[in-house]
Design a protein around this motif. Structure first.
Motif, PDB file in Angstrom:
ATOM      1  N   GLU A 169       0.869  -1.182   0.000  1.00 16.02           N
ATOM      2  CA  GLU A 169       0.000   0.000   0.000  1.00 16.02           C
ATOM      3  C   GLU A 169       0.900   1.225   0.000  1.00 16.02           C
ATOM      4  OE1 GLU A 169      -2.808   0.316   3.257  1.00 16.02           O
ATOM      5  OE2 GLU A 169      -4.185   1.415   1.934  1.00 16.02           O
ATOM      6  N   ASN A 170       0.749   2.037  -1.024  1.00 12.94           N
ATOM      7  CA  ASN A 170       1.671   3.145  -1.253  1.00 12.94           C
ATOM      8  C   ASN A 170       3.109   2.613  -1.211  1.00 12.94           C
ATOM      9  OD1 ASN A 170      -0.411   4.959  -1.777  1.00 12.94           O
ATOM     10  ND2 ASN A 170      -0.807   5.128   0.409  1.00 12.94           N
ATOM     11  N   HIS A 171       3.897   2.933  -0.193  1.00 15.47           N
ATOM     12  CA  HIS A 171       5.283   2.460  -0.279  1.00 15.47           C
ATOM     13  C   HIS A 171       5.617   1.297   0.643  1.00 15.47           C
ATOM     14  CE1 HIS A 171       5.655   6.778  -1.700  1.00 15.47           C
ATOM     15  NE2 HIS A 171       6.010   6.042  -2.736  1.00 15.47           N
ATOM     16  N   THR A 172       4.599   0.747   1.304  1.00 16.99           N
ATOM     17  CA  THR A 172       4.911  -0.216   2.355  1.00 16.99           C
ATOM     18  C   THR A 172       4.152  -1.521   2.197  1.00 16.99           C
ATOM     19  OG1 THR A 172       4.851   1.774   3.725  1.00 16.99           O
ATOM     20  CG2 THR A 172       5.239  -0.284   4.869  1.00 16.99           C
ATOM     21  N   VAL A 173       4.824  -2.618   2.490  1.00 13.07           N
ATOM     22  CA  VAL A 173       4.156  -3.921   2.490  1.00 13.07           C
ATOM     23  C   VAL A 173       3.082  -3.903   3.573  1.00 13.07           C
ATOM     24  CG1 VAL A 173       4.469  -6.382   3.006  1.00 13.07           C
ATOM     25  CG2 VAL A 173       6.159  -5.171   1.595  1.00 13.07           C
ATOM     26  N   VAL A 174       1.887  -4.354   3.231  1.00 11.74           N
ATOM     27  CA  VAL A 174       0.774  -4.363   4.184  1.00 11.74           C
ATOM     28  C   VAL A 174       1.036  -5.464   5.227  1.00 11.74           C
ATOM     29  CG1 VAL A 174      -1.724  -4.755   4.417  1.00 11.74           C
ATOM     30  CG2 VAL A 174      -0.822  -3.526   2.413  1.00 11.74           C
ATOM     31  N   ILE A 178       8.468  -6.121  11.428  1.00  8.66           N
ATOM     32  CA  ILE A 178       9.935  -5.961  11.372  1.00  8.66           C
ATOM     33  C   ILE A 178      10.676  -7.123  12.029  1.00  8.66           C
ATOM     34  CG2 ILE A 178      10.275  -3.467  10.998  1.00  8.66           C
ATOM     35  CD1 ILE A 178      10.524  -3.366  14.139  1.00  8.66           C
ATOM     36  N   ASN A 179       9.952  -7.878  12.867  1.00  5.83           N
ATOM     37  CA  ASN A 179      10.602  -9.038  13.486  1.00  5.83           C
ATOM     38  C   ASN A 179      10.606 -10.274  12.585  1.00  5.83           C
ATOM     39  OD1 ASN A 179      11.107  -7.673  15.940  1.00  5.83           O
ATOM     40  ND2 ASN A 179       8.893  -7.853  16.381  1.00  5.83           N
ATOM     41  N   ASP A 180       9.949 -10.147  11.445  1.00  8.43           N
ATOM     42  CA  ASP A 180       9.894 -11.276  10.503  1.00  8.43           C
ATOM     43  C   ASP A 180      10.143 -10.719   9.092  1.00  8.43           C
ATOM     44  OD1 ASP A 180       9.406 -13.793   9.421  1.00  8.43           O
ATOM     45  OD2 ASP A 180       7.227 -13.510   9.372  1.00  8.43           O
ATOM     46  N   PRO A 181      11.348 -10.203   8.888  1.00  6.49           N
ATOM     47  CA  PRO A 181      11.615  -9.467   7.646  1.00  6.49           C
ATOM     48  C   PRO A 181      11.490 -10.313   6.389  1.00  6.49           C
ATOM     49  CG  PRO A 181      13.648  -9.826   8.884  1.00  6.49           C
ATOM     50  CD  PRO A 181      12.519 -10.290   9.761  1.00  6.49           C
ATOM     51  N   ILE A 182      11.084  -9.644   5.327  1.00  6.74           N
ATOM     52  CA  ILE A 182      10.876 -10.321   4.041  1.00  6.74           C
ATOM     53  C   ILE A 182      12.169 -10.321   3.244  1.00  6.74           C
ATOM     54  CG2 ILE A 182       9.670 -10.154   1.809  1.00  6.74           C
ATOM     55  CD1 ILE A 182       7.377  -8.791   3.367  1.00  6.74           C
ATOM     56  N   GLN A 183      12.447 -11.465   2.660  1.00  8.48           N
ATOM     57  CA  GLN A 183      13.577 -11.576   1.744  1.00  8.48           C
ATOM     58  C   GLN A 183      13.076 -12.264   0.483  1.00  8.48           C
ATOM     59  OE1 GLN A 183      16.895 -13.522   3.774  1.00  8.48           O
ATOM     60  NE2 GLN A 183      18.119 -13.043   1.946  1.00  8.48           N
ATOM     61  N   VAL A 184      13.527 -11.803  -0.650  1.00 11.63           N
ATOM     62  CA  VAL A 184      13.061 -12.343  -1.936  1.00 11.63           C
ATOM     63  C   VAL A 184      14.263 -12.664  -2.806  1.00 11.63           C
ATOM     64  CG1 VAL A 184      11.762 -11.809  -4.054  1.00 11.63           C
ATOM     65  CG2 VAL A 184      10.937 -10.963  -1.840  1.00 11.63           C
ATOM     66  N   ASP A 185      14.211 -13.785  -3.488  1.00  4.69           N
ATOM     67  CA  ASP A 185      15.298 -14.118  -4.403  1.00  4.69           C
ATOM     68  C   ASP A 185      14.738 -14.986  -5.532  1.00  4.69           C
ATOM     69  OD1 ASP A 185      18.712 -14.372  -3.694  1.00  4.69           O
ATOM     70  OD2 ASP A 185      17.800 -15.046  -5.574  1.00  4.69           O
ATOM     71  N   TYR A 186      15.154 -14.681  -6.732  1.00  3.82           N
ATOM     72  CA  TYR A 186      14.685 -15.488  -7.867  1.00  3.82           C
ATOM     73  C   TYR A 186      15.733 -16.498  -8.332  1.00  3.82           C
ATOM     74  CZ  TYR A 186      10.080 -13.659  -8.527  1.00  3.82           C
ATOM     75  OH  TYR A 186       8.748 -13.388  -8.340  1.00  3.82           O
ATOM     76  N   GLY A 225       9.843 -18.224  -7.774  1.00  4.83           N
ATOM     77  CA  GLY A 225      10.686 -17.397  -6.917  1.00  4.83           C
ATOM     78  C   GLY A 225      10.610 -17.825  -5.462  1.00  4.83           C
ATOM     79  N   TYR A 226      11.634 -17.386  -4.728  1.00  3.02           N
ATOM     80  CA  TYR A 226      11.744 -17.765  -3.306  1.00  3.02           C
ATOM     81  C   TYR A 226      11.521 -16.558  -2.422  1.00  3.02           C
ATOM     82  CZ  TYR A 226      14.049 -21.775  -5.452  1.00  3.02           C
ATOM     83  OH  TYR A 226      14.319 -22.857  -6.226  1.00  3.02           O
ATOM     84  N   MET A 227      10.828 -16.788  -1.306  1.00  2.00           N
ATOM     85  CA  MET A 227      10.726 -15.726  -0.304  1.00  2.00           C
ATOM     86  C   MET A 227      10.807 -16.331   1.084  1.00  2.00           C
ATOM     87  SD  MET A 227       6.734 -14.378  -0.112  1.00  2.00           S
ATOM     88  CE  MET A 227       7.001 -13.247   1.265  1.00  2.00           C
ATOM     89  N   SER A 228      11.220 -15.515   2.027  1.00  2.00           N
ATOM     90  CA  SER A 228      11.156 -15.924   3.424  1.00  2.00           C
ATOM     91  C   SER A 228      10.637 -14.742   4.227  1.00  2.00           C
ATOM     92  CB  SER A 228      12.541 -16.346   3.923  1.00  2.00           C
ATOM     93  OG  SER A 228      13.380 -15.221   3.982  1.00  2.00           O
ATOM     94  N   GLY A 229      10.134 -15.043   5.414  1.00  2.00           N
ATOM     95  CA  GLY A 229       9.623 -13.983   6.288  1.00  2.00           C
ATOM     96  C   GLY A 229       8.277 -13.449   5.812  1.00  2.00           C
ATOM     97  N   GLY A 230       7.862 -12.363   6.453  1.00  2.00           N
ATOM     98  CA  GLY A 230       6.605 -11.713   6.078  1.00  2.00           C
ATOM     99  C   GLY A 230       5.399 -12.634   6.216  1.00  2.00           C
ATOM    100  N   ASN A 231       5.450 -13.539   7.209  1.00  2.00           N
ATOM    101  CA  ASN A 231       4.363 -14.525   7.285  1.00  2.00           C
ATOM    102  C   ASN A 231       2.984 -13.909   7.491  1.00  2.00           C
ATOM    103  OD1 ASN A 231       5.272 -17.467   7.035  1.00  2.00           O
ATOM    104  ND2 ASN A 231       6.933 -16.437   8.147  1.00  2.00           N
TER     105      ASN A 231
END
Ligand code: NG6
Ligand code: CA
Length: 504
Positions: A169-174, A178-186, A225-231
């Motif tokens: 939403e706008n500039h931020t993940v809904v 912060i204790n479960d940070p998102i990481q993305v890798d293809y 793609g792979y992601m972790s966090g952001g549960n």
């Protein structure tokens, strides 16, 4: 007394002129819907009453096109008015791609901003975020839609089958934690989340063999793609239509008193098709059909809202799709086995990814009750023309070097004339085609004739192809040898248009 009367008349007059000049615009852009997928376009195995209603009160176009047979390039063209094949890097983007829409140029939404509109996007974006691949998903994500003309954005970054499976939403993940940070890798696995490849037993819908939708599992579905966090932030596919609908309605509600432009970009019927419980099993055509019913319902909900707010008459609704249809695009969702004689591309040949007609000839309906006459238009039209057409309608002069491939078609869009484009270029996955006077020439190219994963004919051939769309819409008879002079003319014209330079 006379004076008051004069003021009232004056206000009424200026009000009506104002309202005619500045309609609200709701652009409903759906994902992978085919020319034959709606009952108003002749489908008999599925009924789409809300979209049919829209068609009955507006103009239904039978010769309208996306620029391209996949999502990212079609959307790039829509935003910029530039043919995407002019610019490298406009093919299907991964979910971690950087923004490809220029931030210093006029875009479709910024045109509306310049005309005093509030602009919003709700739904699929797929044009990249940030200024590089490596990005901080846990901080401010920019530049993105807000930097290219949208006052408000509620999006998912790429496609429903690509990570990160979160809303922004706008500039931020809904629901970012912060204790479960998102990481993305293809390229490589990140974190310890199970993948479809390693743990297929955890999947609620299997990926099709060889399509590779078997990386990180989110909501029981393997993604690309792979992601972790952001549960907490991860979406539930079944809730997606409601999430987007609620956000779209909120945007309309909060801007009802002023002109607004809403780009409502639905994911249906793109994969993974995981309809909400309300629609599961409803179409008898499997989840793809159910997703189409769900999409139709959402369109109806928007129409109802506009009615109840009293702004339907002066709201232009545009309904269209970003590219043609596909059945198996990565998941075993019974789209093929439950097809039941339905023809997603209607009489057209090919499908998504194809240079044949089904790749880019898409449904398009435009309704602005106080302006459009209802009827069918055969005018040749491209989504790339919205830029120049809205410049005209909003009286915002286009910058000369911008949107150079866009043509003003506003009177065509409103059903006031049938005189559309004379020439149009269409893009398949590896080849271009040019259309003029109902002749279609596909340039020779080395791409595969069939996409073996999706079983779609791609329209590629080492030989030139020429089809007479007036008499052979299904592109069955290649007339290139018989009509060598037309091949010569169209090949030359295509080359000339390719050679035109743009400043972008
Ligand atoms: C393809 C995906 C397909 C779909 C498409 C994008 C594979 C084998 N297929 O690469 O599933 O996601 O990209 O669709 O990975 S679009 O409508 O957004 O262009
Ligand atoms: Ca698409």
């Amino acid at each position: 007394m006379k004076k008051i009367k004069a003021i009232i008349i004056c206000c009424l007059l200026s009000g009506s002129v104002f309202s005619q000049q500045k309609p609200n615009v709701v652009f409903i852009y759906v994902d992978d819907l085919g020319y034959g997928d709606l009952s108003c376009y002749g489908a008999t195995k599925i009924t789409t009453p809300n979209i049919d209603k829209l068609a009955n009160q507006g103009v239904l176009f039978t010769n309208a096109h996306s620029t391209s047979a996949t999502c990212t390039p079609s959307r790039y063209a829509l935003m910029t008015g530039i043919y995407p094949w002019r610019k490298a890097g406009t093919g299907i983007l991964p979910g971690d791609a950087a923004l490809i829409v220029p931030t210093n140029k006029t875009t479709l939404p910024s045109l509306f901003q310049k005309a005093g509109y509030k602009t919003g996007i709700v739904g699929k974006w797929h044009l990249g975020l940030g200024d590089q691949l490596e990005k901080e998903w846990n901080g401010e994500l920019k530049p993105g839609p807000n930097e290219v003309g949208f006052d408000y954005s509620y999006i998912f970054p790429a496609t429903a089958d690509r990570v990160p499976s979160v809303f922004v939403e706008n500039h931020t993940v809904v629901a970012l934690d912060i204790n479960d940070p998102i990481q993305v890798d293809y390229a490589k696995k990140v974190g310890t989340d199970p993948t479809g490849k390693e743990n297929p037993e955890l999947l609620k819908m299997r990926s099709s063999p060889n399509h590779g939708h078997n990386n990180t599992i989110v909501n029981g579905i393997g993604r690309i793609g792979y992601m972790s966090g952001g549960n907490k932030a991860r979406w539930t596919d079944e809730e997606m239509p409601l999430t987007f609908l609620v956000k779209a309605k909120e945007f309309i509600e909060s801007n009802k008193k002023q002109p607004f432009f809403l780009y409502y970009s639905l994911t249906e019927p793109h994969v993974p098709r995981m309809p909400s419980t309300m629609f599961k099993g409803k179409s008898n055509l499997g989840y793809r059909g159910d997703a189409i019913l769900q999409m139709d319902w959402a369109v109806g909900e928007i129409m109802k809202q506009l009615e109840s707010l009293g702004i339907a008459k002066n709201t232009m609704i545009i309904f269209s799709s970003d590219n043609g249809p596909v059945l198996d695009d990565g998941y075993e969702d019974e789209a093929v086995s439950k097809l039941n004689g339905h023809t997603p591309g209607g009489v057209l040949r090919g499908g998504k990814y194809s240079t044949f007609e089904a790749g880019t000839r898409i449904p398009m309906i435009i309704s602005w009750p106080s302006q459009t006459k209802n009827g069918i238009s055969k005018a040749l039209l491209s989504q790339i023309d919205f830029m120049a057409s809205f410049s005209k309608m909003l009286k915002i002069k286009p910058v000369k070097s911008e949107a150079t491939d866009s043509e003003d078609m506003i009177n065509v869009l409103l059903g006031k004339t049938n005189k559309g484009r004379t020439v149009l270029i269409k893009q398949g996955i590896t080849s271009l085609a040019i259309v003029k006077d109902n002749w279609k020439y596909i340039e020779p190219n080395k791409g595969p004739e069939i996409n073996l994963l999706t079983n779609i004919e791609l329209g590629n051939s080492l030989l030139p192809q020429l089809y007479d769309l007036e008499n052979d819409l299904g592109e069955k008879n290649n007339l290139a040898t018989q009509k060598a002079e037309i091949v010569f003319e169209l090949a030359g014209l295509l080359q000339k248009i390719k050679d035109q330079k743009t400043k972008d």
